[in-house]
Design a protein around this motif. Structure first.
Motif, PDB file in Angstrom:
ATOM      1  N   HIS A   1      -5.808  -2.946  -5.951  1.00 33.53           N
ATOM      2  CA  HIS A   1      -6.133  -1.991  -4.821  1.00 33.53           C
ATOM      3  C   HIS A   1      -7.468  -2.574  -5.075  1.00 33.53           C
TER       4      HIS A   1
ATOM      5  N   TYR B   1     -13.739   3.696  -5.772  1.00 34.29           N
ATOM      6  CA  TYR B   1     -12.223   3.338  -5.926  1.00 34.29           C
ATOM      7  C   TYR B   1     -12.400   2.698  -7.288  1.00 34.29           C
TER       8      TYR B   1
ATOM      9  N   LEU C   1       1.796   2.351  -3.627  1.00 34.13           N
ATOM     10  CA  LEU C   1       0.600   2.918  -4.309  1.00 34.13           C
ATOM     11  C   LEU C   1       0.700   3.969  -3.683  1.00 34.13           C
ATOM     12  N   GLN C   2      -0.199   4.423  -2.174  1.00 36.63           N
ATOM     13  CA  GLN C   2       0.356   5.916  -1.337  1.00 36.63           C
ATOM     14  C   GLN C   2       0.902   7.050  -1.815  1.00 36.63           C
ATOM     15  N   LEU C   3       2.448   6.080  -2.218  1.00 30.97           N
ATOM     16  CA  LEU C   3       3.150   7.754  -2.514  1.00 30.97           C
ATOM     17  C   LEU C   3       2.765   7.903  -3.764  1.00 30.97           C
ATOM     18  N   SER C   4       2.636   6.971  -4.427  1.00 29.60           N
ATOM     19  CA  SER C   4       2.508   7.424  -5.945  1.00 29.60           C
ATOM     20  C   SER C   4       1.191   8.244  -6.551  1.00 29.60           C
ATOM     21  N   GLU C   5       0.675   7.386  -5.560  1.00 29.89           N
ATOM     22  CA  GLU C   5      -1.055   8.345  -5.978  1.00 29.89           C
ATOM     23  C   GLU C   5      -0.704   9.839  -4.759  1.00 29.89           C
ATOM     24  N   ALA C   6       0.212  10.111  -4.730  1.00 29.67           N
ATOM     25  CA  ALA C   6       0.238  11.541  -3.856  1.00 29.67           C
ATOM     26  C   ALA C   6       1.231  12.720  -5.001  1.00 29.67           C
TER      27      ALA C   6
ATOM     28  N   LYS D   1      -3.695   0.325  -9.080  1.00 31.11           N
ATOM     29  CA  LYS D   1      -4.887   0.914  -8.235  1.00 31.11           C
ATOM     30  C   LYS D   1      -6.065   0.033  -8.512  1.00 31.11           C
TER      31      LYS D   1
ATOM     32  N   TYR E   1      -1.523  12.987  -7.822  1.00 32.45           N
ATOM     33  CA  TYR E   1      -1.687  14.144  -7.683  1.00 32.45           C
ATOM     34  C   TYR E   1      -1.332  15.797  -7.617  1.00 32.45           C
TER      35      TYR E   1
ATOM     36  N   PRO F   1       0.915  -1.424   0.130  1.00 26.36           N
ATOM     37  CA  PRO F   1      -0.048   0.108  -0.404  1.00 26.36           C
ATOM     38  C   PRO F   1       0.686   1.626   0.530  1.00 26.36           C
ATOM     39  N   LEU F   2       1.811   1.237   0.829  1.00 25.48           N
ATOM     40  CA  LEU F   2       2.875   2.742   0.660  1.00 25.48           C
ATOM     41  C   LEU F   2       3.365   3.406  -0.778  1.00 25.48           C
TER      42      LEU F   2
END
Length: 160
Positions: free
Chosen positions: A60, A76, A31-36, A57, A39, A28-29
């Motif tokens: 996920h 999502y 993906l979260q970094l990539s989504e940030a 995504k 954004y 998850p980290l």
């Protein structure tokens, strides 16, 4: 494309060109970094696109559904569908688009209304995916068959 040797970034925080790091692609980290990052790019430019993270995504969303968070997964996927429509067709594979359609159909309320037999399919979809990867890479051992010798034969050999 994600699997192209020349691609620079797949997910932030993971070197995707090294096979031993493949397991990190579903963390998850990353993906979260990539989504940030995505954004931030979209805040600066509404037309900025990061097509390489879209398959992750989708993965996920499948994990969310497997965990029983079907409504969250559905929201999502709706967001992901909007983004995928904006990406030029040649930037995402037909296999990815097909997987998106199939998963969207699985999550659709009309599909779930088909009966209780349909519900469990969502929760077991991604588990089989992980099991297949684990068996292919040798991380999981396939069950071994029972021994060929019968118990009665062992007792007869020891008692004689």
């Amino acid at each position: 494309a994600v699997d192209a040797p020349a691609s620079l970034v797949c997910l932030l925080g993971v070197e995707h060109r090294t096979p031993r790091n493949f397991v990190s692609l579903l963390e998850p980290l990353a993906l979260q970094l990539s989504e940030a990052f995505e954004y931030g790019l979209r805040c600066a430019d509404d037309n900025a696109l990061c097509p390489t993270i879209q398959p992750f995504k989708l993965a996920h969303a499948m994990v969310l559904a497997d965990l029983g968070l079907v409504e969250k997964s559905r929201r999502y996927v709706v967001m992901l569908n909007h983004f995928v429509k904006a990406v030029p067709h040649n930037r995402l594979s037909d296999a990815f688009r097909s997987s998106m359609r199939e998963f969207t159909e699985l999550l659709s309320p009309s599909h779930a209304a088909g009966g209780a037999a349909e519900g469990p399919r969502v929760g077991k979809m991604f588990g089989g995916f992980f099991r297949g990867i684990a068996e292919t890479t040798g991380l999981a051992v396939k069950p071994t068959p029972p021994p060929a010798l019968l118990v009665d034969d062992d007792e007869g050999a020891g008692g004689g």
